[in-house]
Write a protein that holds these residues in place. Structure first.
Motif, PDB file in Angstrom:
ATOM      1  N   GLN A   1     -10.183  -3.574  -2.096  1.00 14.78           N
ATOM      2  CA  GLN A   1     -11.357  -2.759  -1.792  1.00 14.78           C
ATOM      3  C   GLN A   1     -11.059  -1.264  -1.774  1.00 14.78           C
ATOM      4  N   ALA A   2     -10.041  -0.838  -1.027  1.00 19.52           N
ATOM      5  CA  ALA A   2      -9.772   0.594  -0.869  1.00 19.52           C
ATOM      6  C   ALA A   2      -9.388   1.235  -2.195  1.00 19.52           C
ATOM      7  N   LYS A   3      -8.539   0.557  -2.982  1.00 22.05           N
ATOM      8  CA  LYS A   3      -8.109   1.172  -4.242  1.00 22.05           C
ATOM      9  C   LYS A   3      -9.257   1.254  -5.242  1.00 22.05           C
ATOM     10  N   THR A   4     -10.182   0.307  -5.187  1.00 24.36           N
ATOM     11  CA  THR A   4     -11.343   0.370  -6.084  1.00 24.36           C
ATOM     12  C   THR A   4     -12.326   1.438  -5.620  1.00 24.36           C
ATOM     13  N   ALA A   5     -12.498   1.576  -4.325  1.00 22.44           N
ATOM     14  CA  ALA A   5     -13.388   2.611  -3.797  1.00 22.44           C
ATOM     15  C   ALA A   5     -12.898   4.000  -4.173  1.00 22.44           C
ATOM     16  N   ALA A   6     -11.567   4.174  -4.304  1.00 23.87           N
ATOM     17  CA  ALA A   6     -10.991   5.489  -4.575  1.00 23.87           C
ATOM     18  C   ALA A   6     -10.709   5.748  -6.053  1.00 23.87           C
TER      19      ALA A   6
ATOM     20  N   GLN B   1     -20.245   0.713  -4.286  1.00 25.17           N
ATOM     21  CA  GLN B   1     -20.314   0.054  -2.980  1.00 25.17           C
ATOM     22  C   GLN B   1     -20.647  -1.427  -3.137  1.00 25.17           C
ATOM     23  N   ARG B   2     -21.584  -1.738  -4.029  1.00 23.92           N
ATOM     24  CA  ARG B   2     -21.922  -3.143  -4.266  1.00 23.92           C
ATOM     25  C   ARG B   2     -20.704  -3.915  -4.774  1.00 23.92           C
ATOM     26  N   LEU B   3     -19.987  -3.331  -5.744  1.00 26.65           N
ATOM     27  CA  LEU B   3     -18.822  -4.014  -6.311  1.00 26.65           C
ATOM     28  C   LEU B   3     -17.738  -4.215  -5.262  1.00 26.65           C
ATOM     29  N   VAL B   4     -17.432  -3.165  -4.509  1.00 26.17           N
ATOM     30  CA  VAL B   4     -16.380  -3.251  -3.496  1.00 26.17           C
ATOM     31  C   VAL B   4     -16.666  -4.381  -2.507  1.00 26.17           C
ATOM     32  N   GLY B   5     -17.926  -4.608  -2.208  1.00 23.17           N
ATOM     33  CA  GLY B   5     -18.293  -5.679  -1.287  1.00 23.17           C
ATOM     34  C   GLY B   5     -17.955  -7.069  -1.792  1.00 23.17           C
ATOM     35  N   HIS B   6     -17.717  -7.213  -3.098  1.00 21.21           N
ATOM     36  CA  HIS B   6     -17.372  -8.518  -3.674  1.00 21.21           C
ATOM     37  C   HIS B   6     -15.863  -8.700  -3.867  1.00 21.21           C
ATOM     38  N   LEU B   7     -15.073  -7.673  -3.535  1.00 16.53           N
ATOM     39  CA  LEU B   7     -13.634  -7.730  -3.765  1.00 16.53           C
ATOM     40  C   LEU B   7     -12.896  -8.244  -2.541  1.00 16.53           C
ATOM     41  N   MET B   8     -11.727  -8.838  -2.790  1.00 21.78           N
ATOM     42  CA  MET B   8     -10.854  -9.217  -1.687  1.00 21.78           C
ATOM     43  C   MET B   8     -10.439  -7.948  -0.946  1.00 21.78           C
ATOM     44  N   GLU B   9     -10.125  -8.097   0.314  1.00 22.57           N
ATOM     45  CA  GLU B   9      -9.822  -6.940   1.157  1.00 22.57           C
ATOM     46  C   GLU B   9      -8.742  -6.041   0.558  1.00 22.57           C
TER      47      GLU B   9
ATOM     48  N   ASN C   1      -2.010   0.967  -8.752  1.00 21.95           N
ATOM     49  CA  ASN C   1      -2.710   0.660  -7.507  1.00 21.95           C
ATOM     50  C   ASN C   1      -3.300   1.890  -6.837  1.00 21.95           C
ATOM     51  N   ALA C   2      -2.991   3.086  -7.370  1.00 16.93           N
ATOM     52  CA  ALA C   2      -3.524   4.326  -6.817  1.00 16.93           C
ATOM     53  C   ALA C   2      -3.665   5.339  -7.948  1.00 16.93           C
ATOM     54  N   PHE C   3      -4.681   6.178  -7.832  1.00 15.88           N
ATOM     55  CA  PHE C   3      -4.998   7.120  -8.899  1.00 15.88           C
ATOM     56  C   PHE C   3      -5.241   8.506  -8.326  1.00 15.88           C
TER      57      PHE C   3
END
Length: 198
Positions: free
Chosen positions: A75-80, A64-72, A21-23
């Motif tokens: 979002q943060a873990k995918t952005a990072a 940014q486009r992908l993160v906008g389609h993710l459940m809340e 869940n974190a990298f």
């Protein structure tokens, strides 16, 4: 009974591997991803079909486009994450079959001629390939964080507007950070609970 894999490989691929869940911020290179794909492309599929398609989300704009389609919660873990891959099924995979199955040249025009058949069979086989992809990430010494918490229609329209691909899962990839895991590993069914003999 002794397995062919040594204990360290068993731990790397299975016993110690967990959904991350974190990298760390260490990048995942193109060479690493190619080595992963070159290993997992040998996953078993019916008729040697290869319906899995991998979209590497590297640019900030695509992220940014992908993160906008993710459940809340995703979002943060995918952005990072250092790298995120969209694993999708190509419903037009049958176009490659004459090359992949040369001894059955008319397969694409007979069994796979109808789109509903391709969608059903392709999705199943691409899912098998996706499982192997996650094992390949682990074999590279990296961690995978596969997710299904997203707006599939939104991802499909945004990343596959031609309509021939459909997302199966989104996978964050990288070196796990110290806080990558939940505190305890969730239980699994035992052999006796899951396996029967007839």
């Amino acid at each position: 009974m002794t397995l062919a894999l040594d204990a360290a490989a068993q731990d790397l691929l299975f016993r110690e591997a967990r959904t991350a869940n974190a990298f760390t911020d260490e990048p995942v290179t193109e060479e690493q991803v190619q080595a992963i794909y070159d290993l997992v492309k040998y996953a078993p599929t019916a008729f040697n079909q290869q319906p899995l398609r991998v979209v590497l989300v590297r640019s900030p704009e695509a992220r940014q486009r992908l993160v906008g389609h993710l459940m809340e919660g995703n979002q943060a873990k995918t952005a990072a994450a250092p790298l995120t891959a969209i694993l999708a099924v190509d419903h037009e995979f049958h176009e490659e079959l004459p090359r992949l199955m040369p001894f059955v040249p008319d397969l694409k025009d007979t069994f796979f001629a109808e789109r509903p058949v391709r969608e059903r069979v392709g999705s199943f086989n691409a899912t098998l390939q996706a499982g192997y992809f996650i094992l390949g990430v682990r074999a590279a010494g990296l961690a995978a964080g596969p997710m299904t918490g997203y707006d599939a229609d939104g991802i499909n329209k945004d990343f596959f507007p031609e309509g021939d691909h459909a997302v199966l899962t989104v996978v964050n990839i990288g070196r796990p950070a110290e806080n990558a895991w939940f505190p305890e590993r969730l239980p699994r069914l035992s052999y006796d609970e899951a396996v029967t003999t007839v």
